[in-house]
Design a protein around this motif. Structure first.
Motif, PDB file in Angstrom:
ATOM      1  N   MET A   1       0.838  -1.203   0.000  1.00  0.00           N
ATOM      2  CA  MET A   1       0.000   0.000   0.000  1.00  0.00           C
ATOM      3  C   MET A   1       0.870   1.249   0.000  1.00  0.00           C
ATOM      4  SD  MET A   1      -2.943   1.058   2.719  1.00  0.00           S
ATOM      5  CE  MET A   1      -3.615   2.701   2.685  1.00  0.00           C
ATOM      6  N   GLN A   2       0.400   2.272  -0.703  1.00  0.00           N
ATOM      7  CA  GLN A   2       1.135   3.528  -0.759  1.00  0.00           C
ATOM      8  C   GLN A   2       0.636   4.450   0.357  1.00  0.00           C
ATOM      9  OE1 GLN A   2       3.513   3.662  -2.944  1.00  0.00           O
ATOM     10  NE2 GLN A   2       4.176   5.705  -2.326  1.00  0.00           N
ATOM     11  N   PHE A   3       1.566   5.005   1.134  1.00  0.00           N
ATOM     12  CA  PHE A   3       1.152   5.927   2.195  1.00  0.00           C
ATOM     13  C   PHE A   3       1.558   7.346   1.811  1.00  0.00           C
ATOM     14  CE2 PHE A   3       1.624   1.818   4.219  1.00  0.00           C
ATOM     15  CZ  PHE A   3       0.396   1.703   4.839  1.00  0.00           C
ATOM     16  N   ASP A   4       0.779   7.954   0.927  1.00  0.00           N
ATOM     17  CA  ASP A   4       1.121   9.306   0.484  1.00  0.00           C
ATOM     18  C   ASP A   4       0.689  10.362   1.489  1.00  0.00           C
ATOM     19  OD1 ASP A   4       2.245   8.382  -1.775  1.00  0.00           O
ATOM     20  OD2 ASP A   4       0.467   8.656  -3.036  1.00  0.00           O
ATOM     21  N   ASN A   5      -0.468  10.118   2.092  1.00  0.00           N
ATOM     22  CA  ASN A   5      -1.046  11.131   2.992  1.00  0.00           C
ATOM     23  C   ASN A   5      -1.094  10.609   4.416  1.00  0.00           C
ATOM     24  OD1 ASN A   5      -1.913  12.889   0.759  1.00  0.00           O
ATOM     25  ND2 ASN A   5      -3.204  11.116   0.291  1.00  0.00           N
ATOM     26  N   ILE A   6      -0.370  11.282   5.283  1.00  0.00           N
ATOM     27  CA  ILE A   6      -0.392  10.872   6.692  1.00  0.00           C
ATOM     28  C   ILE A   6      -0.903  12.033   7.526  1.00  0.00           C
ATOM     29  CG2 ILE A   6       0.986  10.059   8.650  1.00  0.00           C
ATOM     30  CD1 ILE A   6       2.759   8.613   6.788  1.00  0.00           C
ATOM     31  N   THR A   7      -1.744  11.715   8.493  1.00  0.00           N
ATOM     32  CA  THR A   7      -2.263  12.765   9.374  1.00  0.00           C
ATOM     33  C   THR A   7      -1.748  12.546  10.782  1.00  0.00           C
ATOM     34  OG1 THR A   7      -4.228  12.954   8.029  1.00  0.00           O
ATOM     35  CG2 THR A   7      -4.376  13.840  10.262  1.00  0.00           C
ATOM     36  N   ILE A   8      -1.258  13.627  11.379  1.00  0.00           N
ATOM     37  CA  ILE A   8      -0.802  13.574  12.770  1.00  0.00           C
ATOM     38  C   ILE A   8      -1.821  14.350  13.598  1.00  0.00           C
ATOM     39  CG2 ILE A   8       1.055  14.152  14.375  1.00  0.00           C
ATOM     40  CD1 ILE A   8       3.004  14.141  11.999  1.00  0.00           C
ATOM     41  N   ILE A   9      -2.419  13.671  14.561  1.00  0.00           N
ATOM     42  CA  ILE A   9      -3.426  14.338  15.401  1.00  0.00           C
ATOM     43  C   ILE A   9      -2.743  14.804  16.683  1.00  0.00           C
ATOM     44  CG2 ILE A   9      -5.597  14.047  16.654  1.00  0.00           C
ATOM     45  CD1 ILE A   9      -6.377  11.948  14.530  1.00  0.00           C
ATOM     46  N   GLY A  10      -2.639  16.126  16.845  1.00  0.00           N
ATOM     47  CA  GLY A  10      -1.904  16.697  17.984  1.00  0.00           C
ATOM     48  C   GLY A  10      -0.547  17.169  17.505  1.00  0.00           C
ATOM     49  N   ASN A  11      -0.106  18.319  17.999  1.00  0.00           N
ATOM     50  CA  ASN A  11       1.196  18.833  17.548  1.00  0.00           C
ATOM     51  C   ASN A  11       2.065  19.281  18.717  1.00  0.00           C
ATOM     52  OD1 ASN A  11      -0.263  21.036  18.232  1.00  0.00           O
ATOM     53  ND2 ASN A  11      -0.162  22.066  16.258  1.00  0.00           N
ATOM     54  N   GLY A  12       1.972  18.507  19.822  1.00  0.00           N
ATOM     55  CA  GLY A  12       2.847  18.762  20.970  1.00  0.00           C
ATOM     56  C   GLY A  12       4.124  17.952  20.816  1.00  0.00           C
ATOM     57  N   VAL A  13       4.624  17.421  21.928  1.00  0.00           N
ATOM     58  CA  VAL A  13       5.902  16.704  21.919  1.00  0.00           C
ATOM     59  C   VAL A  13       5.892  15.544  20.925  1.00  0.00           C
ATOM     60  CG1 VAL A  13       7.427  15.245  23.319  1.00  0.00           C
ATOM     61  CG2 VAL A  13       6.424  17.305  24.318  1.00  0.00           C
ATOM     62  N   SER A  14       4.926  14.629  21.079  1.00  0.00           N
ATOM     63  CA  SER A  14       4.988  13.435  20.226  1.00  0.00           C
ATOM     64  C   SER A  14       4.526  13.735  18.806  1.00  0.00           C
ATOM     65  CB  SER A  14       4.222  12.264  20.840  1.00  0.00           C
ATOM     66  OG  SER A  14       2.941  12.640  21.205  1.00  0.00           O
ATOM     67  N   ASN A  27       8.668   8.246   2.908  1.00  0.00           N
ATOM     68  CA  ASN A  27       8.599   8.861   1.593  1.00  0.00           C
ATOM     69  C   ASN A  27       7.234   9.514   1.387  1.00  0.00           C
ATOM     70  OD1 ASN A  27       9.796   9.422  -0.822  1.00  0.00           O
ATOM     71  ND2 ASN A  27       8.922   7.636  -1.845  1.00  0.00           N
ATOM     72  N   VAL A  28       6.646   9.933   2.497  1.00  0.00           N
ATOM     73  CA  VAL A  28       5.295  10.474   2.464  1.00  0.00           C
ATOM     74  C   VAL A  28       5.255  11.775   1.651  1.00  0.00           C
ATOM     75  CG1 VAL A  28       5.735  11.558   4.706  1.00  0.00           C
ATOM     76  CG2 VAL A  28       3.414  11.198   3.990  1.00  0.00           C
ATOM     77  N   LYS A  29       4.100  12.044   1.017  1.00  0.00           N
ATOM     78  CA  LYS A  29       4.016  13.250   0.167  1.00  0.00           C
ATOM     79  C   LYS A  29       3.266  14.399   0.850  1.00  0.00           C
ATOM     80  CE  LYS A  29       4.421  11.088  -4.354  1.00  0.00           C
ATOM     81  NZ  LYS A  29       4.276   9.634  -4.167  1.00  0.00           N
ATOM     82  N   ASN A  30       2.288  14.035   1.683  1.00  0.00           N
ATOM     83  CA  ASN A  30       1.498  15.072   2.376  1.00  0.00           C
ATOM     84  C   ASN A  30       1.404  14.738   3.856  1.00  0.00           C
ATOM     85  OD1 ASN A  30       0.350  16.556  -0.034  1.00  0.00           O
ATOM     86  ND2 ASN A  30      -0.307  14.456  -0.447  1.00  0.00           N
ATOM     87  N   ILE A  31       1.692  15.726   4.681  1.00  0.00           N
ATOM     88  CA  ILE A  31       1.495  15.525   6.125  1.00  0.00           C
ATOM     89  C   ILE A  31       0.512  16.592   6.598  1.00  0.00           C
ATOM     90  CG2 ILE A  31       2.554  15.526   8.425  1.00  0.00           C
ATOM     91  CD1 ILE A  31       5.168  14.622   7.149  1.00  0.00           C
ATOM     92  N   THR A  32      -0.566  16.139   7.227  1.00  0.00           N
ATOM     93  CA  THR A  32      -1.543  17.094   7.762  1.00  0.00           C
ATOM     94  C   THR A  32      -1.566  16.974   9.274  1.00  0.00           C
ATOM     95  OG1 THR A  32      -2.892  16.821   5.793  1.00  0.00           O
ATOM     96  CG2 THR A  32      -3.978  17.798   7.712  1.00  0.00           C
ATOM     97  N   PHE A  33      -1.440  18.116   9.944  1.00  0.00           N
ATOM     98  CA  PHE A  33      -1.633  18.138  11.396  1.00  0.00           C
ATOM     99  C   PHE A  33      -3.076  18.535  11.664  1.00  0.00           C
ATOM    100  CE2 PHE A  33       2.958  18.932  11.327  1.00  0.00           C
ATOM    101  CZ  PHE A  33       3.397  18.165  12.394  1.00  0.00           C
ATOM    102  N   ILE A  34      -3.701  17.875  12.617  1.00  0.00           N
ATOM    103  CA  ILE A  34      -4.983  18.391  13.111  1.00  0.00           C
ATOM    104  C   ILE A  34      -4.804  18.625  14.606  1.00  0.00           C
ATOM    105  CG2 ILE A  34      -7.471  18.072  13.320  1.00  0.00           C
ATOM    106  CD1 ILE A  34      -7.407  16.123  11.044  1.00  0.00           C
ATOM    107  N   SER A  35      -4.955  19.863  15.015  1.00  0.00           N
ATOM    108  CA  SER A  35      -4.801  20.217  16.423  1.00  0.00           C
ATOM    109  C   SER A  35      -5.327  21.628  16.625  1.00  0.00           C
ATOM    110  CB  SER A  35      -3.321  20.161  16.810  1.00  0.00           C
ATOM    111  OG  SER A  35      -3.160  20.678  18.109  1.00  0.00           O
TER     112      SER A  35
END
Ligand SMILES: Cc1cc2nc3c(=O)[nH]c(=O)nc-3n(C[C@H](O)[C@H](O)[C@H](O)COP(=O)(O)OP(=O)(O)OC[C@H]3O[C@@H](n4cnc5c(N)ncnc54)[C@H](O)[C@@H]3O)c2cc1C
Length: 479
Positions: A1-14, A27-35
């Motif tokens: 599976m291709q993991f182009d879009n990864i979302t990180i929930i929370g933008n503190g330490v971890s 080799n991810v292409k898009n990183i979205t933070f939601i916080s």
């Protein structure tokens, strides 16, 4: 599976550590933070005033995988004269996290990675299909191939006796930001601080320095041990083979763990654990004796603590939830005193204020409160009038819940009875499909899988594993 879009929930330490790890390994292409907060916001560090110091030393703080001295290097680069053993202001950790985010943001842009930030709180994740669907509190929806949940602690712990007073002006559900509490309290206020662990201690010290009279009240009335540093020795001193043989179902588990630590301390330092801790019963005498032991460099348990935490985390990861819960109930009261030990600096000030009676330490549970002009607070052995009450009872660990169809995971929605299962790989387990989802839980969010996660040090190891998972599954290496 291709993991182009990864979302990180929370933008503190971890959240930021995960970001760095993904930039380094994947080799991810898009990183979205939601916080809901700005990049690098972590209550522990962002809400601390300048005098509030870390409870772990410089050498055990790094958010860059594979570089345990990164915080040290950062501090030196901004002109701070520090060593790995020093305890520095928590505001420097906030600065470090933000600056490292900026640095790796630049690296990400140069690699053509697109970074977005959705300023919102996540409510739930629907994992019935790929891509996953994230729903936020403001009814936004976001599709993504994989998710790393880094949303930290849950709500403040509020003992039920205080629940009806939450809206009172002179009642605080937590001490942060302490500056605000101090500004609002008239001089010489009589302040009740509920708790006697690290945040209660730093709150009490700052209030006392600002000429308030403080009472610290907790069920145990005990204060943590004292330590000079938290950095592990370069060589391993824990007898890992013998530690691994501990039966986690043993009724005397706490004692067994202490025995193992003791054996390693005797072997390496010819010094049993019992000669490194005070047996005084009166807390002020115990603090005084343990402070002297720390000042004389006679506490070797601090050299083994990180190794013990690592090993316990590793062993507990593979245990079932009942064993983990038993461990938390049975062993944490013994270990917590040392894991959450206070620095020599804080211990010195606390002792001075206790001797001068500027801080009073009481043990008891509040059983009645009458709010008139002042707070009339009663506990088993006493009662007193206070101007202000501050809860320093800490935060709850988060629980995640899944719906009956086992296709949505909710952040703190307790009406669902089923708690989400987080596997030993920190991933959400899908019971229906009998497989792990591409949803990771890192940092405090992973507490149900890995109980001793509440410091930056283990988080950095964890994000490295997550980053490496993406590297192994995409065949891309960092250069
Ligand atoms: C007072 C205090 C002092 C501490 N001192 C130290 C120390 O000296 N050294 C040490 O190693 N550790 C210390 N810790 C522990 C430290 O806080 C944790 O190890 C670390 O913050 C864990 O990182 P985290 O990313 O899990 O949580 P956090 O850093 O708290 O980050 C959580 C993030 O998630 C966001 N968020 C929350 N809910 C949602 C949601 N529903 N949707 C989207 N985003 C959300 C928040 O806005 C935040 O940005 C301290 C903790 C406290 C409370």
């Amino acid at each position: 599976m291709q993991f182009d879009n990864i979302t990180i929930i929370g933008n503190g330490v971890s959240g930021i550590a995960t970001f760095i790890s993904l930039i380094m390994y994947s080799n991810v292409k898009n990183i979205t933070f939601i916080s809901p907060n700005e990049m690098g916001y972590s209550e522990a560090f962002s809400e601390a005033s300048k005098e509030m110091i870390c409870n772990t030393s410089v050498g055990s703080i790094s958010i860059v995988p594979n570089n345990q001295n990164d915080f040290l290097l950062f501090l030196i680069s901004i002109g701070e004269s520090v060593t790995v053993d020093d305890f520095v202001p928590r505001s420097l950790v906030e600065l470090y996290i933000k600056k490292r985010y900026e640095l790796f943001y630049g690296v990400a842009l140069s690699k053509g990675i697109v970074i977005k930030h959705i300023k919102d709180k996540v409510q739930c994740i629907n994992y019935s299909n790929s891509p996953y669907l994230i729903k936020t509190e403001n009814n936004k929806e976001h599709l993504t191939d994989a998710i790393v949940v880094c949303s930290g602690y849950a709500n403040n712990r509020i003992p039920s006796m205080f629940e009806k007073h939450l809206k009172q002006e002179t009642f605080y559900i937590n001490p942060y930001p302490l500056k605000k509490v101090i500004e609002k309290s008239p001089r010489n206020s009589n302040v009740l601080v509920i708790g006697s662990k690290l945040s209660a201690i730093e709150t009490s010290i700052h209030l006392a320095k600002n000429k308030h009279i403080v009472t610290m009240l907790s069920p145990s009335g005990e204060i943590p041990a004292v330590r000079g540093h938290t950095v592990p020795l370069r060589t391993s001193i824990l007898n890992k083979n013998s530690f691994e043989k501990i039966n986690f179902k043993d009724r005397r588990l706490g004692k067994k763990i202490i025995n193992e630590i003791n054996k390693s301390l005797i072997k390496n330092f010819k010094n049993p654990v019992y000669s490194q801790v005070s047996r005084e019963i009166i807390p002020i005498d115990r603090l005084s004796e343990e402070l002297n032991l720390a000042l004389d460099g006679k506490i070797y348990w601090q050299d083994i603590m990180v190794e013990v935490i690592d090993k316990l985390n590793e062993l507990l990861l593979t245990q079932d939830i009942d064993v983990k819960n038993k461990f938390i109930n049975q062993c944490m009261p013994i270990i917590d005193r040392y894991m959450g030990a206070c620095s020599i600096q804080s211990a010195e000030i606390l002792l001075e204020k206790l001797i001068d009676n500027k801080i009073k330490l009481r043990n008891g549970v509040v059983n009645k409160i009458i709010k008139e002009e002042k707070w009339n607070v009663f506990w088993q052995d006493g009662s007193e009038l206070f101007d202000t009450i501050i809860l320093a009872t800490g935060r709850e660990y988060p629980s995640f819940y899944i719906n009956d169809n086992d296709n949505e995971v909710f952040f703190n929605k307790k009406e669902f009875l089923k708690k989400a299962t987080i596997t030993k790989n920190y991933r959400l387990f899908n019971n229906k499909m009998n497989s792990e989802e591409h949803i990771w839980f890192v940092g405090i969010s992973s507490h149900s899988a890995i109980p001793l996660i509440n410091a930056i040090y283990p988080v950095t190891l964890q994000v490295q594993e997550v980053g490496e998972w993406f590297r192994l599954n995409e065949n891309v290496t960092w250069n």
